[in-house]
Design a protein around this motif. Structure first.
Motif, mmCIF file in Angstrom:
data_model
loop_
_atom_site.group_PDB
_atom_site.id
_atom_site.type_symbol
_atom_site.label_atom_id
_atom_site.label_comp_id
_atom_site.label_asym_id
_atom_site.label_seq_id
_atom_site.Cartn_x
_atom_site.Cartn_y
_atom_site.Cartn_z
ATOM 1 N N VAL A 30 21.448 -0.775 -5.514
ATOM 2 C CA VAL A 30 20.922 -1.999 -4.848
ATOM 3 C C VAL A 30 19.805 -1.657 -3.605
ATOM 4 O O VAL A 30 19.969 -0.501 -3.237
ATOM 5 C CB VAL A 30 21.854 -2.512 -3.890
ATOM 6 C CG1 VAL A 30 21.302 -3.831 -2.998
ATOM 7 C CG2 VAL A 30 23.014 -3.087 -4.908
ATOM 8 N N ALA A 31 18.665 -1.998 -3.817
ATOM 9 C CA ALA A 31 17.440 -1.734 -3.042
ATOM 10 C C ALA A 31 17.405 -2.974 -2.078
ATOM 11 O O ALA A 31 16.193 -3.913 -2.381
ATOM 12 C CB ALA A 31 16.189 -1.811 -4.133
ATOM 13 N N PRO A 32 17.762 -2.623 -0.707
ATOM 14 C CA PRO A 32 17.274 -3.499 0.238
ATOM 15 C C PRO A 32 15.717 -3.304 0.479
ATOM 16 O O PRO A 32 15.244 -2.278 0.327
ATOM 17 C CB PRO A 32 18.052 -3.034 1.475
ATOM 18 C CG PRO A 32 19.302 -2.092 0.874
ATOM 19 C CD PRO A 32 18.550 -1.538 -0.480
ATOM 20 N N ASP A 33 15.210 -4.491 1.006
ATOM 21 C CA ASP A 33 13.789 -4.289 1.190
ATOM 22 C C ASP A 33 13.657 -3.826 2.702
ATOM 23 O O ASP A 33 13.417 -4.606 3.585
ATOM 24 C CB ASP A 33 12.864 -5.876 1.164
ATOM 25 C CG ASP A 33 11.614 -5.620 1.305
ATOM 26 O OD1 ASP A 33 10.967 -4.815 1.860
ATOM 27 O OD2 ASP A 33 10.708 -6.427 0.794
ATOM 28 N N LYS A 34 13.672 -2.441 2.678
ATOM 29 C CA LYS A 34 13.722 -1.873 3.997
ATOM 30 C C LYS A 34 12.291 -1.814 4.757
ATOM 31 O O LYS A 34 12.288 -2.118 6.062
ATOM 32 C CB LYS A 34 13.480 -0.258 3.791
ATOM 33 C CG LYS A 34 15.054 0.213 3.332
ATOM 34 C CD LYS A 34 15.230 1.603 3.185
ATOM 35 C CE LYS A 34 14.543 2.435 2.162
ATOM 36 N NZ LYS A 34 15.349 2.084 0.714
ATOM 37 N N ALA A 35 11.323 -2.196 4.080
ATOM 38 C CA ALA A 35 9.834 -2.404 5.021
ATOM 39 C C ALA A 35 9.950 -3.883 5.577
ATOM 40 O O ALA A 35 9.721 -4.234 6.611
ATOM 41 C CB ALA A 35 8.670 -2.579 4.042
ATOM 42 N N GLN A 36 10.527 -4.903 4.810
ATOM 43 C CA GLN A 36 10.669 -6.269 5.198
ATOM 44 C C GLN A 36 11.817 -6.250 6.475
ATOM 45 O O GLN A 36 11.620 -6.821 7.294
ATOM 46 C CB GLN A 36 11.237 -7.210 4.286
ATOM 47 C CG GLN A 36 11.612 -8.621 4.447
ATOM 48 C CD GLN A 36 10.038 -9.248 5.073
ATOM 49 O OE1 GLN A 36 9.269 -8.782 5.241
ATOM 50 N NE2 GLN A 36 10.208 -10.769 5.317
ATOM 51 N N ILE A 37 12.923 -5.534 6.422
ATOM 52 C CA ILE A 37 13.922 -5.147 7.451
ATOM 53 C C ILE A 37 13.074 -5.051 8.752
ATOM 54 O O ILE A 37 13.236 -5.412 9.744
ATOM 55 C CB ILE A 37 14.880 -4.325 6.923
ATOM 56 C CG1 ILE A 37 15.911 -4.767 5.938
ATOM 57 C CG2 ILE A 37 15.866 -3.751 8.321
ATOM 58 C CD1 ILE A 37 16.885 -4.040 5.365
ATOM 59 N N ALA A 38 12.234 -3.893 8.489
ATOM 60 C CA ALA A 38 11.540 -3.189 9.897
ATOM 61 C C ALA A 38 10.706 -4.233 10.142
ATOM 62 O O ALA A 38 10.477 -4.397 11.461
ATOM 63 C CB ALA A 38 10.911 -1.920 9.215
#
Length: 335
Positions: free
Chosen positions: A290-298
Motif C-alpha cells: 500500500v502506497a500512501p501519498d507521503k508527499a500529499q500528507i506532508a
C-alpha cells in the motif's frame, strides 16, 4: 555580494516600496513595472531576507516535526517531504524523535517554547486527545491514528480501506490462508488495530474464516520483528499461502525468513506490505504494498499549519484524508 532591495530598486528604476510589493506578491503593480523588477531580481540573483520577514511577523520561520522513530523508513521519507513542503513557505524544519513514549511526547507537545518554533507537526503514539486538549494553543497538526477527532487539525489515510484492499488483492489471487503480521494490543497500536480490522473485513467479505492462529503480533515494526513473526508462523504448523505485513519493514523481515525456510515468494507464499518505502522497490522479489501519498500528507500538514498560523487559532479542528494506491510488484505476481 548579497544584494539588497535598494540595489534591485536602482537597477529597475523604481522605489524600494515597489520592489517590496513585487517580492511579497502584492497584486496592484503595473505589469510592465513588475516585469522590470523581476528582471532586475534575476540579474542580481536577489534573495529575500526571510529572517527579517519572519521577525516582522513576530515569528521564527521554524516549525517542528516530531515522529516516533527516524529509523523507520516511512518516517524518514515523510520527513523529507515535510522539509520540501515547508520550504515553499520559507520555513526551516526542526525534526525530533519521541520513541513513542508518553513522557517524551508530552515534552515535545508542550515543552518546545514559542520563541523557538511557530508550530508543530506531530505523530503521537502514546498521548491521547485528552492529553493534547490540556496544552496551550500553539498551532499543531496531527498525523497518524492515535488521536481521532482531537483538539488539533489532523491528516490521515484510510487504514481500514487500504488494508481491506490489499487483503482482497491476495484473495483475488486465490490465496485462502492469509496471515497477518504486526498485530498490537497496546494503546499505542492504533494503526495496527485499524489494519487488522481491514484485513478481517476482507476475509469476511470473501467468506473466509478469521483464524487467530494466522495473526502474529509484533511489539515493534522492524525487520527483525517481521522475521521473528514469520518464523513463528512457519514453526506453528499453520503454513499460510500469503502474508499481509502491517508495514514494509515487517515484510522485508518476513521475506528473509521465508528465504531461509526454502519457500518461494510468491509461488509458495505471497507477501504484501504497507508504506511503499524505497527498500521495497529493490528487495528480491520487489514488494507489493500500500502506497500512501507521503508527499500529499506532508503538503496537507504544512498547509494546515500555515492556515492556522495566518487564521483563527481557536477555529474548529479539521481532519483531511490523503490518498493511497496499491503498488503491485513481484512478491504477489507469479511469472
Amino acid at each position: 555580494m548579497r544584494h539588497r532591495l535598494k540595489d534591485v530598486a536602482e537597477r529597475a528604476g523604481v522605489s524600494v516600496k515597489t520592489v517590496s510589493n513585487v517580492v511579497n506578491g502584492y497584486v496592484h503593480v503595473r505589469p510592465d513595472t513588475r516585469a522590470r523588477v523581476e528582471e532586475a531580481i534575476a540579474e542580481l540573483n536577489y534573495r529575500p531576507n526571510l529572517s527579517a520577514r519572519h521577525l516582522r511577523k513576530g515569528r521564527t520561520g521554524v516549525i517542528a516535526l516530531a515522529v516516533p522513530e527516524l529509523d523507520i523508513p516511512y518516517f524518514a521519507e515523510l520527513a523529507r517531504h515535510v522539509v520540501t513542503a515547508a520550504a515553499d513557505f520559507g520555513w526551516t524544519v526542526l525534526i525530533d524523535q519521541t520513541g513513542g513514549g508518553r513522557e517524551q511526547e508530552r515534552v515535545v507537545a508542550s515543552g518546545i517554547t514559542d520563541h523557538l518554533i511557530d508550530g508543530l507537526i506531530f505523530s503521537p503514539l502514546a498521548l491521547t486527545a485528552e492529553d493534547l486538549a490540556g496544552l496551550d494553543n500553539r498551532p499543531m497538526v496531527l498525523l497518524g491514528e492515535r488521536v481521532d477527532h482531537g483538539p488539533a487539525d489532523h491528516v490521515v489515510i484510510d487504514n481500514v480501506g487500504a488494508a481491506r484492499e490489499i487483503t482482497s488483492h491476495l484473495i483475488g489471487l486465490g490465496r485462502r490462508r492469509i496471515a497477518a503480521i504486526g498485530s498490537q494490543r497496546t494503546p499505542e497500536g492504533a494503526s495496527a488495530r485499524l489494519r487488522l480490522t481491514g484485513y478481517a473485513d476482507a476475509l469476511r467479505a470473501a467468506g473466509l474464516d478469521y483464524d487467530e492462529a494466522l495473526v502474529a503480533s509484533a511489539s515493534a515494526w522492524h525487520r527483525a520483528d517481521g522475521a521473528a513473526a514469520m518464523r513463528g508462523l512457519l514453526t506453528s504448523g499453520v503454513r499460510p499461502d500469503a502474508v499481509f505485513c502491517f508495514n514494509d519493514t515487517l515484510a522485508l523481515g518476513a521475506l528473509r525468513a521465508l528465504h531461509e525456510a526454502g519457500l518461494r515468494v510468491p509461488e509458495d507464499v505471497a507477501v504484501v506490505g504497507f508504506d511503499d518505502i524505497e527498500d521495497g522497490r529493490f528487495s528480491i522479489p520487489t514488494l507489493t504494498t500500500v502506497a500512501p501519498d507521503k508527499a500529499q500528507i506532508a503538503r496537507l500538514a504544512v498547509e494546515l499549519l500555515a492556515e492556522r498560523l495566518d487564521g483563527d487559532p481557536t477555529a474548529a479542528a479539521r481532519e483531511l484524508s490523503a490518498p493511497y494506491r496499491l503498488e503491485l510488484r513481484e512478491s504477489t505476481q507469479t511469472p
